[in-house]
Design an enzyme around this catalytic site. Structure first.
Site: not given
Lengths: 527, 371
Positions: A78, A107, A143, A171, A255, A257, A330, A452
């Site tokens: 998941h 393009d 994960w 990719s 992080h 990521e 933020t 968790r």
């Protein structure tokens, strides 16, 4: 060159090829963008079914549907599928569609590579999903795949998982290079960096993050591969290695990521809110600087995922302070969005509803993130459902709501048809309610002490888990409305105007709806 | 009962504190000085966040309600204000600094390196904890004691479902207890919320944590790091006792050890070993090899009718149980179980499920360990 001129002079139409080869060999940014988006929608449903398997098992205490080992495979897959298969390809798909149109290019800069970077993905994910049917099952180590659980104690299919991760990384890097090349080289005359739409800006920064960290991920899985098959001991203390090294390397990728999964969302919301507030974005310049600061800070805070591994005091303090610091840029972004709405003339079409919900719920995720940043308290929060609640608040109503907002916002432009507005609104409200019923109670069970990644839990956590499961099914099934609406819109409906939204701004709205196969054959002028 | 609560919840999600009276919604305040400090810090940050949320969302809601087009709102044209932007960078920064001060103070307290009164080495195994009292002759494993049929929904779940163990770690109140935390196989995390201690157990490295518990009582926690299949079934139970009771417990441990030694030397019949072995199998082997001995194909081998269970496989079987199989999930049970328990469980496996593979005695196990 001469053939090009010839075809141009004879007025030969460069339309799409016919049949399946249009999609297999295409180098067109719109076709590839569409494929990315469809792929990510499929993965979203696959990952969603896994989430519902998890929530069904957790509906009440005791083991009823699945065994613990399969439960671990579900949580792992998941996570991997949602991160690498749903959120990231969706953003790349949006970038493919929108970046050339927003900067006034015909393009992407490297169209042939664009084809490659998409077609690698279905193979990578087929490989990863195949592991579920292998002896010993699929990846079952979360994960984050911490060693040595993922090396010494993993099922044999982990080798497939490693190669799949390599392919996804390739990719992503190719996609990122393409976006950078496009933004740097193909901007219309007069479009300076400080005139670029914020979506383009956030993707430029995201692309640099991708190029910086995907090799780190590739490195860590290669080290795993060598530990498993070639007798090295990177992560094995008995051979002179260190299991904590894995976590440092992983989070140095992991992080940034999480910002890869949120910065493009910031860009999307910064496009949508001004459109429906009928007002220019407040503080464009500070938005750009805030995004860059967040990206830079993301590289020096990785160990806040590791406050309990036994770091020295000075390390804990450094990572606590730097992590808290992220709240400043933020916050600036959130304040700017609100200031954009302020004194505007707002309407609430579906994209705006999702964008406003993004701001509210992402901010709640930010608050729990700030709480998690406080190291001494994190000792209590770490690896509980409080963390699950936190990152789902930033990833589901954060990343995924922004993707849905973007889809509704640009769908009329892509297809030339309007989607069904009332169905869109219904989808929004069901999703909004579903998401909150699912993830809000997780704060409570986390604080009360539920770890968790457990398939079964103590009785005191039963009630909130039941509520969360009900919410998950509501959220999950309401996505069928989303798919139905998209399919209907692609097949026909009320024709959309070129500008589509009253307050829309930017180059993409100067093209027809749907836009021509090659976006801008003549570079537009930007003042 | 549950339906009532659900209805209550759906009728008004956050209406009044009374709704939450029976719903656990917050951190436990705990029973140590550190856990109190952490709880207070948690509440401070929480209230700061709530205050900011009220202001930010309030302004936003106001804008949403009053600046709608349908109310005739006309869009203004401002889109920059340098002083406002500087102000809302500096003010949050100030708030963060104010939050960082108490956080740093608490963290420094948690890293207090002063000498402890009692040192206990805690080792995580898949999926149980081992406690060794350093300098004392006490060394035991702590296994989940919730019966499998409660987990499988075949029996009514007990009050401490999944939070109960066969042997809790016992500590005295008012004394500084230091835990030296490590792991035998994968990373685990030793966590007791009421003590506010959570520390990862990392194979090959030793982490340190400490506590001084104020009140006697039983405090429950769980492993907090994904450690494989039975991660959810690895509770931690701390039994904090008064100094006198703790001394009594220490004395009883010596007696228990003598009894175990006597048992190892007595002569055991096959029947006695098999019936004792069945109990041991349930706590130590069943999770992987299953109640029917079939294992899980591809992950954990079956024990029924294999060459190992034929009579000439006896010593090899015993060796695997005692020394484990490197590179697989099969642990070395030699140090986890007593000689009697080892002999019993091996004999049980050799004679259960239609196997017919002879018996092994505690004395033979002892010899095997000395080889």
């Amino acid at each position: 060159m001469s053939t090009l001129e010839q075809t141009a002079s004879t007025g030969h139409h460069h339309g799409p090829a016919k049949g399946i080869t249009r999609w297999l060999y295409t180098t067109n940014h719109k076709d590839i963008g569409t494929m990315y988006l469809i792929f990510s929608l499929v993965m979203f449903m696959v990952g969603g079914c896994m989430a519902l398997t998890i929530r069904a098992e957790l509906f009440q205490p005791g083991l009823q549907l699945i065994q613990p080992d399969f439960f671990n495979q579900m949580t792992t897959m998941h996570g991997l599928i949602m991160v690498f298969g749903a959120v990231m390809p969706a953003f790349v798909g949006l970038a493919n569609w929108m970046v050339p149109m927003m900067v006034g290019a015909p393009d992407m800069a490297l169209p042939r590579m664009n084809n490659w970077s998409f077609w690698i993905l279905p193979f990578a994910f087929s490989m990863m999903l195949m592991t579920l049917f292998m002896d010993g099952g699929g990846p079952n180590f979360g994960w984050t795949f911490y060693a040595p659980l993922s090396t010494t104690y993993a099922p044999p299919s982990v080798t497939f998982f490693i190669f799949a991760v390599h392919m996804m990384g390739i990719s992503s890097i190719m996609g990122a290079i393409n976006i950078i090349a496009t933004i740097f080289n193909l901007r219309a005359p007069g479009m300076t960096f400080m005139k670029m739409p914020l979506f383009v800006w956030t993707w430029l920064i995201t692309a640099f993050l991708l190029i910086a960290v995907m090799p780190v991920l590739a490195g860590v899985v290669t080290m795993m591969l060598m530990d498993i098959h070639f007798g090295t001991s990177f992560f094995n203390a008995a051979g002179g290695g260190d299991p904590v090294l894995f976590q440092h390397v992983f989070w140095f990728f992991g992080h940034p990521e999480v910002y890869i999964m949120i910065l493009p969302a910031f860009g999307i919301v910064s496009e949508i809110i001004p459109t429906f507030a009928r007002k220019k974005l407040f503080g464009y310049t500070s938005m750009v600087y805030a995004t860059s600061s967040i990206a830079i800070l993301s590289f020096i805070v990785w160990a806040h995922h590791m406050f309990t591994v036994g770091m020295p005091l000075i390390g804990e303090l450094f990572f606590m302070f730097t992590t808290m610091l992220i709240a400043v840029p933020t916050g600036v972004k959130v304040f700017n969005w609100i200031a954009t709405m302020f004194r505007g003339s707002m309407t609430f079409e579906t994209p705006m509803l999702f964008a406003v919900a993004f701001v509210v719920l992402f901010t709640i995720g930010g608050f729990s993130g700030l709480m998690l940043a406080i190291a001494p308290v994190d000792f209590q929060y770490h690896d509980t459902y409080f963390v699950v609640a936190h990152f789902h608040y930033v990833l589901v109503p954060g990343a995924i709501f922004s993707i849905m907002a973007a889809t509704y916002y640009w769908l009329p432009k892509w297809t030339g048809n309007m989607y069904n507005e009332s169905m869109g609104k219904l989808h929004f409200w069901l999703s909004f309610i579903g998401v909150n019923i699912t993830f809000f109670p997780m704060h409570f069970i986390g604080l009360a002490g539920m770890p968790r990644r457990i398939p079964d839990y103590a009785l005191q956590f039963a009630d909130f888990n039941m509520v969360a499961s009900v919410g998950a099914f509501l959220f999950g099934f309401s996505q069928l409305l989303f798919i139905y609406n998209i399919v209907c819109c692609a097949r026909g409906g009320k024709k959309a105007t070129d500008r589509v939204w009253e307050g829309s701004h930017g180059l993409e709205w100067t093209l027809t709806s749907p836009p021509p196969y090659h976006s801008f054959s003549q570079p537009p002028k930007v003042d | 009962m549950r339906c009532n609560r659900l209805a209550l919840l759906l009728s008004g999600f956050v209406i009044s504190p009374a709704v939450f009276a029976e719903w656990e919604v917050n951190l436990v305040r705990g029973v140590t000085e550190i856990s109190h400090a952490i709880f207070d810090l948690h509440m401070i940050i929480f209230y700061v966040c709530v205050a900011i949320a009220v202001v930010v969302f309030g302004v936003m809601l106001w804008a949403i309600v009053y600046h709608r087009k349908s109310r005739g709102a006309k869009a203004q044209h401002f889109h920059e204000h340098i002083w406002v932007e500087i102000l809302w960078t500096i003010v949050p920064f100030g708030i963060l600094v104010a939050m960082a001060v108490p956080a740093t103070q608490t963290l420094i307290k948690m890293y207090d390196k002063s000498e402890a009164d009692i040192n206990i080495q805690v080792t995580g195994y898949q999926w149980k904890w081992r406690y060794q009292y350093l300098g004392q002759d006490i060394d035991f494993f702590s296994n989940l004691s919730t019966p499998q049929d409660q987990i499988n929904n075949e029996a009514v779940k007990g009050e401490n479902y999944l939070l109960e163990v066969d042997r809790p770690v016992v500590i005295p109140v008012g004394k500084k207890v230091r835990f030296l935390i490590t792991a035998n196989d994968v990373i685990h995390s030793w966590w007791v919320p009421a003590l506010a201690v959570k520390q990862d157990a990392i194979p090959g490295f030793i982490n340190e944590a400490w506590t001084i518990v104020d009140e006697p009582g039983i405090y429950r926690g769980q492993c907090a790091e994904l450690c494989g299949r039975d991660h959810g079934f690895m509770p931690v139970v701390v039994d904090a006792r008064s100094e006198a009771d703790y001394q009594l417990w220490l004395a009883s441990q010596t007696q228990a050890q003598e009894a175990a030694q006597a048992a190892a030397e007595q002569t055991w019949t096959m029947e006695a070993l098999i019936s004792k072995g069945e109990e041991v199998y349930k706590t130590s082997c069943l999770a992987c090899h299953q109640a029917n001995g079939q294992g899980i194909p591809g992950a954990f081998p079956g024990l029924v009718n294999t060459p190992l269970m034929a009579s000439d496989g006896l010593m090899e079987h015993a060796r695997i149980v005692v020394h484990g199989r490197t590179g697989t999930a099969m642990q070395a049970f030699g140090e986890q179980l007593s000689d009697v328990d080892l002999a019993a469980v091996i004999t049980y496996e050799r004679n259960a499920w239609g196997n017919d593979g002879g018996m092994i005695t505690p004395q033979q196990i002892k010899q095997l360990k000395e080889e």
